[in-house]
Write an enzyme that holds these catalytic residues in place. Structure first.
Site, PDB file in Angstrom:
ATOM      1  NE  ARG A  38      -4.198  -1.775   1.774  1.00  0.00           N
ATOM      2  CZ  ARG A  38      -4.894  -2.473   2.651  1.00  0.00           C
ATOM      3  NH1 ARG A  38      -4.567  -2.449   3.928  1.00  0.00           N
ATOM      4  NH2 ARG A  38      -5.932  -3.181   2.263  1.00  0.00           N
ATOM      5  CE  LYS A 205     -19.231 -11.990   7.699  1.00  0.00           C
ATOM      6  NZ  LYS A 205     -18.832 -10.886   8.547  1.00  0.00           N
ATOM      7  N   GLY A 357      -9.863  -8.267  -0.474  1.00  0.00           N
ATOM      8  CA  GLY A 357      -8.666  -8.532   0.321  1.00  0.00           C
ATOM      9  C   GLY A 357      -8.164  -9.957   0.193  1.00  0.00           C
ATOM     10  N   GLY A 380     -13.651  -3.294  -0.267  1.00  0.00           N
ATOM     11  CA  GLY A 380     -14.974  -2.691  -0.128  1.00  0.00           C
ATOM     12  C   GLY A 380     -15.223  -1.608  -1.161  1.00  0.00           C
TER      13      GLY A 380
HETATM   14  P1  ADP Z   1     -12.594 -11.156  -0.169  1.00  0.00           P
HETATM   15  O1  ADP Z   1     -11.754 -10.642   0.986  1.00  0.00           O
HETATM   16  O2  ADP Z   1     -11.761 -11.540  -1.357  1.00  0.00           O
HETATM   17  O3  ADP Z   1     -13.738 -10.235  -0.503  1.00  0.00           O
HETATM   18  P2  ADP Z   1     -14.176 -12.796   1.621  1.00  0.00           P
HETATM   19  O4  ADP Z   1     -13.615 -12.020   2.765  1.00  0.00           O
HETATM   20  O5  ADP Z   1     -15.599 -12.621   1.296  1.00  0.00           O
HETATM   21  O6  ADP Z   1     -13.273 -12.531   0.320  1.00  0.00           O
HETATM   22  O7  ADP Z   1     -13.975 -14.352   1.880  1.00  0.00           O
HETATM   23  C1  ADP Z   1     -12.718 -14.935   2.072  1.00  0.00           C
HETATM   24  C2  ADP Z   1     -12.750 -16.050   3.059  1.00  0.00           C
HETATM   25  O8  ADP Z   1     -13.742 -16.996   2.725  1.00  0.00           O
HETATM   26  C3  ADP Z   1     -11.436 -16.785   3.089  1.00  0.00           C
HETATM   27  O9  ADP Z   1     -10.900 -16.743   4.400  1.00  0.00           O
HETATM   28  C4  ADP Z   1     -11.808 -18.215   2.705  1.00  0.00           C
HETATM   29  O10 ADP Z   1     -11.095 -19.195   3.415  1.00  0.00           O
HETATM   30  C5  ADP Z   1     -13.262 -18.277   3.075  1.00  0.00           C
HETATM   31  N1  ADP Z   1     -13.956 -19.339   2.367  1.00  0.00           N
HETATM   32  C6  ADP Z   1     -14.255 -19.396   1.060  1.00  0.00           C
HETATM   33  N2  ADP Z   1     -14.884 -20.551   0.765  1.00  0.00           N
HETATM   34  C7  ADP Z   1     -14.993 -21.241   1.910  1.00  0.00           C
HETATM   35  C8  ADP Z   1     -15.573 -22.502   2.270  1.00  0.00           C
HETATM   36  N3  ADP Z   1     -16.133 -23.267   1.345  1.00  0.00           N
HETATM   37  N4  ADP Z   1     -15.511 -22.861   3.552  1.00  0.00           N
HETATM   38  C9  ADP Z   1     -14.920 -22.084   4.474  1.00  0.00           C
HETATM   39  N5  ADP Z   1     -14.371 -20.896   4.209  1.00  0.00           N
HETATM   40  C10 ADP Z   1     -14.402 -20.474   2.944  1.00  0.00           C
HETATM   41 MG    MG Z   2     -12.034 -10.665   3.118  1.00  0.00          MG
END
Ligand code: ADP
Ligand code: MG
Length: 400
Positions: A38, A205, A357, A380
Site C-alpha cells: 500500500r 458473506k 482482500g 470494499g
Molecule cells: P474477499 O476478501 O476476497 O472479498 P471474503 O472475505 O468474502 O473474500 O472471503 C474470504 C474467506 O472466505 C477466506 O478466508 C476463505 O477461506 C473463506 N472461504 C471461502 N470458501 C470457503 C468454504 N467453502 N468454507 C470455508 N471458508 C471459505
Molecule cells: Mg475478506
C-alpha cells in the site's frame, strides 16, 4: 463525469494535502510491517508531486477514536523514507491536526514530505455522521494546505473527513495516479458490454456482497458463484449443507436474490459438485454432487467438474471481474478451485480485474497477480464502485 488528476493542475510550490492509504498490515503484537504494497502504491503520485510541500494523511486499523500505540503510522514513515531514498526529507508528525502540524508545515521546503499521524485517532470526528462536526474536523485537517489529492482508493467509499470533507474545503481537489488507475479499470468493468462479461463471486458473506450481485447480474452474461457463498444459495434452495460454513444472514440474502432477480437467474451459475471433508468422523475427503452434501460434512471447495466448467467460461470471457476465493484456499487441498480460476484468469485474453482482500492475497500467494490486467487495492471500495458506478470520495473531486 471525468475527474481532474494531478496531471491537470500545477501544484508546484503549493502545500498539498494528499489522502493516501498507508493501512499496511503489522505483524501481530509488533510494529513490523508485513506487507508494504500500500505504501509502494502511492509512490508514483508522491514522486510526481516532488515540487510541492506534500502533507500525507492516512488511517491505520480501527483504533476506535483513541490513541492506540499499535496503530501508529510512524513505521510507515520509516518505510516511506527507505522507499523514497535519502534525497527526500520525510518527517513524521505525531498528530494530524493542531500546532505541531502547523509548525511543521511552516518549516517545509518544496520537495519535503510530511506524514501525519493516524486520522482515526480522532475517530469520533473523522468518521462522524453529523455533517457539521465532520466538516469542522475537515477544516482542521485542511489547515495550511492549498490543494487536495485523493490517492486512497481503498477509502474512497467512505464519507470520512479526510476523504470527503477536506476536498469540499480545498480547491483544486484532484485524483492521484493510483485512484486514476483504479477508476479506469473498474469503470471498464462496470461499463463492459453484457456479451462476454463474466463475474466470478466467492468468499464468505452473501449479505455483504448482495449489492454487487444485484448490480452486476443484469449487466453480465454469466455470474459464477463459488466459495462459502454457494452454500448460502444451496441452503436457500433447501439443500443439505451439513457443517459447511454459512455466516448468519447469508441464506436470507441468497433467498432475496433468488426471489427478486427472476429475469436474470438463468445467468447465475452455482457449483454442480463440491470437495468436502468429514469433520465429525475420520476427516476423510470426497467429491460429491451439489445435492450430496451430508450432515457432519464440511464443503470446503468447488468440485473438479465445477472447476473445469468455470475455468472454461473464464478463459473465453471478454471481461472478467473476480471477487472472493472459490474455497477455503488457506488450507490445502482446498486451494484448488481458487488456483484453477486464477490460472484461467491469467490465460484469458479479455480484460480481467481481481478485487477483494482475500482474493488478492490468494492471487498474490499463487504468484499470478502479474498475469491480471488489474489487481484492485480496495476490497470494499471496488465492490461499492461496481454497485453504484461511483464513489463519494471521487465524486467530490473537481471535474475536468
Ligand atoms: P474477499 O476478501 O476476497 O472479498 P471474503 O472475505 O468474502 O473474500 O472471503 C474470504 C474467506 O472466505 C477466506 O478466508 C476463505 O477461506 C473463506 N472461504 C471461502 N470458501 C470457503 C468454504 N467453502 N468454507 C470455508 N471458508 C471459505
Ligand atoms: Mg475478506
Amino acid at each position: 463525469m471525468a475527474k481532474k488528476t494531478i496531471r491537470d493542475v500545477d501544484l508546484t510550490g503549493k502545500v498539498v494535502f494528499a489522502r493516501v492509504d498507508f493501512n499496511a498490515p503489522y505483524e501481530k503484537g509488533t510494529l513490523n510491517i508485513t506487507d508494504d504494497t500500500r505504501i509502494g502504491a502511492a509512490l508514483d503520485t508522491i514522486k510526481h508531486l516532488s515540487g510541492s510541500k506534500l502533507v500525507l494523511a492516512s488511517h491505520h486499523g480501527r483504533p476506535k477514536g483513541k490513541r492506540d500505540p499499535m496503530e501508529t503510522l510512524a513505521p510507515c514513515a520509516e518505510r516511506l523514507k527507505e522507499l523514497l531514498g535519502k534525497k527526500v526529507k520525510v518527517t513524521f508528525i505525531d498528530d494530524c491536526v493542531g500546532e505541531a502540524k502547523a509548525a511543521a508545515i511552516a518549516a517545509m521546503n518544496d520537495g519535503d514530505v510530511i506524514l501525519l499521524e493516524n486520522t482515526r485517532f480522532y475517530g469520533a470526528e473523522e468518521e462522524k455522521k453529523d455533517q457539521d462536526a465532520l466538516m469542522a474536523f475537515a477544516k482542521e485537517l485542511a489547515e495550511g494546505a492549498d490543494a487536495f489529492v485523493n490517492d486512497a482508493f481503498g477509502s474512497s467509499h467512505r464519507k470520512h473527513a479526510s476523504v470527503y470533507g477536506v476536498p469540499s474545503v480545498l480547491e483544486p481537489a484532484v485524483m492521484g495516479f493510483l485512484v486514476e488507475k483504479e477508476v479506469a479499470a473498474l469503470s471498464t468493468v462496470y461499463n463492459a458490454p453484457q456479451e462476454g462479461f463474466v463475474v466470478v463471486l466467492g468468499g464468505a458473506k452473501v449479505d455483504e456482497k448482495i449489492g454487487v450481485i444485484k448490480s452486476l447480474l443484469p449487466r453480465c452474461e454469466k455470474m459464477l458463484i463459488g466459495g462459502a457463498m454457494s452454500w448460502a444459495f444451496f441452503k436457500a434452495q433447501g439443500k443439505e449443507i451439513g457443517m459447511s460454513y454459512c455466516p448468519e444472514g447469508s441464506p436470507e440474502a441468497a433467498e432475496e436474490i433468488l426471489c427478486k432477480m427472476g429475469d436474470h437467474l438463468d445467468k447465475l451459475i452455482l457449483p454442480s459438485d463440491v470437495h468436502m471433508q468429514n469433520v465429525q468422523g475420520d476427516h476423510s475427503l470426497i467429491f460429491a454432487r451439489a445435492d450430496g452434501i451430508r450432515p457432519g460434512w464440511d464443503a470446503l471447495d468447488i468440485g473438479p467438474e465445477t472447476q473445469e466448467q468455470y475455468a472454461e467460461i473464464v478463459r473465453a470471457a471478454g471481461t472478467v471481474f473476480w471477487n472472493g476465493p472459490m474455497g477455503k484456499f488457506e488450507d490445502k487441498p482446498f486451494d484448488e478451485g481458487t488456483l484453477i480460476i486464477a490460472e484461467a484468469m491469467g490465460d484469458c485474453p479479455g480484460f480481467n480485474v481481481v478485487g477483494g482482500g482475500d482474493s488478492v492475497a490468494a492471487v498474490t500467494q499463487m504468484g499470478l497477480a502479474e498475469k491480471m490486467d488489474h489487481v484492485s487495492t480496495g476490497g470494499g471500495a471496488s465492490l461499492e464502485y461496481l454497485e453504484e458506478g461511483a464513489l463519494p470520495g471521487i465524486d467530490i473531486l473537481d471535474e475536468q
